[in-house]
Design an enzyme around this catalytic site. Structure first.
Site, PDB file in Angstrom:
ATOM      1  CE  LYS A 185      83.650 -63.303 104.282  1.00 27.24           C
ATOM      2  NZ  LYS A 185      83.139 -63.523 102.907  1.00 27.24           N
ATOM      3  CG  PHE A 212      86.515 -66.796 100.704  1.00 27.58           C
ATOM      4  CD1 PHE A 212      85.444 -67.024 101.549  1.00 27.58           C
ATOM      5  CD2 PHE A 212      87.794 -67.025 101.192  1.00 27.58           C
ATOM      6  CE1 PHE A 212      85.626 -67.452 102.844  1.00 27.58           C
ATOM      7  CE2 PHE A 212      87.996 -67.448 102.494  1.00 27.58           C
ATOM      8  CZ  PHE A 212      86.912 -67.665 103.320  1.00 27.58           C
ATOM      9  CB  CYS A 213      81.578 -65.841 100.007  1.00 22.72           C
ATOM     10  SG  CYS A 213      79.760 -65.999 100.095  1.00 22.72           S
ATOM     11  CG  ASP A 214      83.054 -58.588  99.590  1.00 23.43           C
ATOM     12  OD1 ASP A 214      82.853 -58.493 100.814  1.00 23.43           O
ATOM     13  OD2 ASP A 214      83.299 -57.612  98.846  1.00 23.43           O
TER      14      ASP A 214
END
Length: 254
Positions: free
Chosen positions: A150, A135-137
């Site tokens: 991550k 998410f939110c890369d």
């Protein structure tokens, strides 16, 4: 005469009532001096303003709030991120001269380097890179290797400094650090919001990792507190970036 003492970040306490947008309190004092804060908040989701512009967002926001998962809209960019216990937020802000683009990558690298320095004290090696499927890369995630996962995401926001030269801006950079939490639960929350908004985007829980799982069992119990203490020490000793804009080469003469 100029003050010969080195400049460091002034650590501010984020007010509890500020919730997931606590770091936005740094924008005003950062016009005077470099500031930072470490904070945690209640469970919920945080999205950039682009999400708030999607059709039906207000109704989805009300539905999630009724479930006990409020959705907050932040000023910085990026994507949807979860908040809650076991997630530590670190934000830095300072004033710069010149265009935000002259400083934005250096500010991301600086934040990532400070966090990586603190993590190295626990034997955790991390570097900035994209992690597809998380998410939110973004290019300035912090990730651990073998396999790449991550462990922190980052975002920025820039604001003009009122009453100063037009090229005087405050840059605020933020990191969401996954210290002790459940990757599957966090990812499910983010996916549920995407689905409710009619988006086809989905995230993979296997692409993120929580830091305490990277430690030997004997080191896990007091890790969140030890990491926060180490980050505070790193900030107290860390030197903010130069405020002046880098010199750009002159345009070639036709």
């Amino acid at each position: 005469m100029p003050d010969p003492r080195p400049v460091h970040y002034r650590l501010l306490d984020a007010p509890a009532e500020a919730g997931p947008l606590a770091d936005e309190i740094l924008l005003a004092p950062a016009a005077r001096e470099p500031v930072a804060c470490l904070w945690q908040t209640a469970p919920g989701l945080v999205v950039p303003r682009t999400y708030a512009a999607r059709p039906g967002f207000a109704a989805v926001q009300a539905e999630f709030a009724a479930r006990g998962c409020p959705v907050h809209v932040r000023q910085s960019g990026g994507g949807v991120v979860p908040q809650g216990p076991g997630i530590l937020n670190l934000s830095l802000a300072q004033a710069f001269s010149g265009r935000p683009l002259d400083h934005s990558e250096a500010l991301y690298r600086h934040l990532c380097a400070l966090i990586a320095e603190a993590l190295a004290a626990f034997g955790i090696q991390a570097r900035a890179q994209a992690v597809e499927g998380s998410f939110c890369d973004g290019r300035y995630n912090l990730a651990v290797p073998a396999p790449v996962r991550k462990i922190a995401g980052t975002a920025q926001v820039w604001r003009r400094v009122p009453g100063h030269a037009p090229d005087r801006h405050v840059g605020l950079v933020h990191a969401l650090i996954l210290v002790r939490c459940d990757p599957a639960e966090l990812t499910a929350r983010a996916n549920a919001l995407e689905a409710a908004l009619g988006s086809a985007r989905r995230y993979d829980a296997g692409r993120i990792e929580t830091l305490d799982r990277l430690l030997p069992p004997a080191s896990q119990p007091g890790f969140p507190e030890a990491l926060e203490a180490r980050l505070r020490e790193t900030l107290r000793n860390g030197t903010p970036l130069p405020a002046a804009a880098p010199v750009r080469p002159p345009m070639p003469t036709p």
